[in-house]
Design a protein around this motif. Structure first.
Motif, mmCIF file in Angstrom:
data_model
loop_
_atom_site.group_PDB
_atom_site.id
_atom_site.type_symbol
_atom_site.label_atom_id
_atom_site.label_comp_id
_atom_site.label_asym_id
_atom_site.label_seq_id
_atom_site.Cartn_x
_atom_site.Cartn_y
_atom_site.Cartn_z
ATOM 1 N N LEU A 192 -44.442 24.904 9.766
ATOM 2 C CA LEU A 192 -43.853 23.695 9.187
ATOM 3 C C LEU A 192 -42.345 23.799 8.775
ATOM 4 O O LEU A 192 -42.474 24.892 7.849
ATOM 5 N N ARG A 193 -41.690 23.136 9.266
ATOM 6 C CA ARG A 193 -40.088 23.357 8.593
ATOM 7 C C ARG A 193 -40.215 22.334 7.491
ATOM 8 O O ARG A 193 -40.528 21.159 7.849
ATOM 9 N N ILE A 194 -39.715 22.790 6.256
ATOM 10 C CA ILE A 194 -39.724 21.667 5.069
ATOM 11 C C ILE A 194 -38.170 21.780 4.793
ATOM 12 O O ILE A 194 -37.526 22.950 4.944
ATOM 13 N N VAL A 195 -37.799 20.970 3.973
ATOM 14 C CA VAL A 195 -36.429 20.469 3.493
ATOM 15 C C VAL A 195 -36.542 19.981 1.911
ATOM 16 O O VAL A 195 -37.449 19.433 1.861
ATOM 17 N N ALA A 196 -35.515 20.023 1.447
ATOM 18 C CA ALA A 196 -35.316 19.684 0.163
ATOM 19 C C ALA A 196 -34.600 18.065 -0.077
ATOM 20 O O ALA A 196 -33.607 18.102 0.498
ATOM 21 N N GLY A 197 -35.508 17.069 -0.051
ATOM 22 C CA GLY A 197 -34.793 15.684 -0.476
ATOM 23 C C GLY A 197 -34.161 15.716 -1.776
ATOM 24 O O GLY A 197 -33.994 16.414 -2.301
ATOM 25 N N LYS A 198 -33.886 14.403 -2.041
ATOM 26 C CA LYS A 198 -33.362 14.197 -3.221
ATOM 27 C C LYS A 198 -34.114 14.876 -4.539
ATOM 28 O O LYS A 198 -33.671 15.521 -5.226
ATOM 29 N N SER A 199 -35.304 14.751 -4.331
ATOM 30 C CA SER A 199 -36.187 15.110 -5.588
ATOM 31 C C SER A 199 -37.484 15.634 -4.995
ATOM 32 O O SER A 199 -38.465 15.914 -5.970
ATOM 33 N N GLU A 200 -37.672 15.632 -3.640
ATOM 34 C CA GLU A 200 -38.959 16.070 -3.223
ATOM 35 C C GLU A 200 -38.962 16.993 -1.975
ATOM 36 O O GLU A 200 -37.921 16.836 -1.564
ATOM 37 N N VAL A 201 -40.121 17.757 -1.913
ATOM 38 C CA VAL A 201 -40.178 18.601 -0.660
ATOM 39 C C VAL A 201 -40.600 17.713 0.660
ATOM 40 O O VAL A 201 -41.622 16.845 0.463
#
Length: 85
Positions: free
Chosen positions: A20-29
């Motif tokens: 799974l590709r994950i990214v950092a949002g404003k305050s969450e993964v």
């Protein structure tokens, strides 16, 4: 040919199609379903053990190069859903 990525949890290499590709949002993964969200991403096996290893090792902050705390609850819920289905 599928490119190879490294899981931030178990640190093993695997074809990107199995991670799974994950990214950092404003305050969450956030899970990047289509692997098209701009920005720095990381890769994780869709396994509870890899998620727990990543949390224990503080791998999310290092992978995204952020010092702020990131909430990984959405990712954890997503992995639990995948395990149940």
């Amino acid at each position: 040919m599928d490119s190879v990525r490294t899981c931030i949890g178990c640190r093993s290499r695997a074809p990107r199609s199995s991670l799974l590709r994950i990214v950092a949002g404003k305050s969450e993964v956030v899970v990047d379903e289509t692997a098209t969200i701009p920005g720095r991403g990381a890769w994780l096996h869709a396994r509870e053990s890899c998620f727990q290893d990543a949390v224990r090792r503080h791998a999310f902050g290092r992978a995204f190069r952020v010092t702020r705390s990131l909430d990984a609850k959405q990712l954890e819920n997503r992995l639990n859903w995948l395990m149940d289905n």
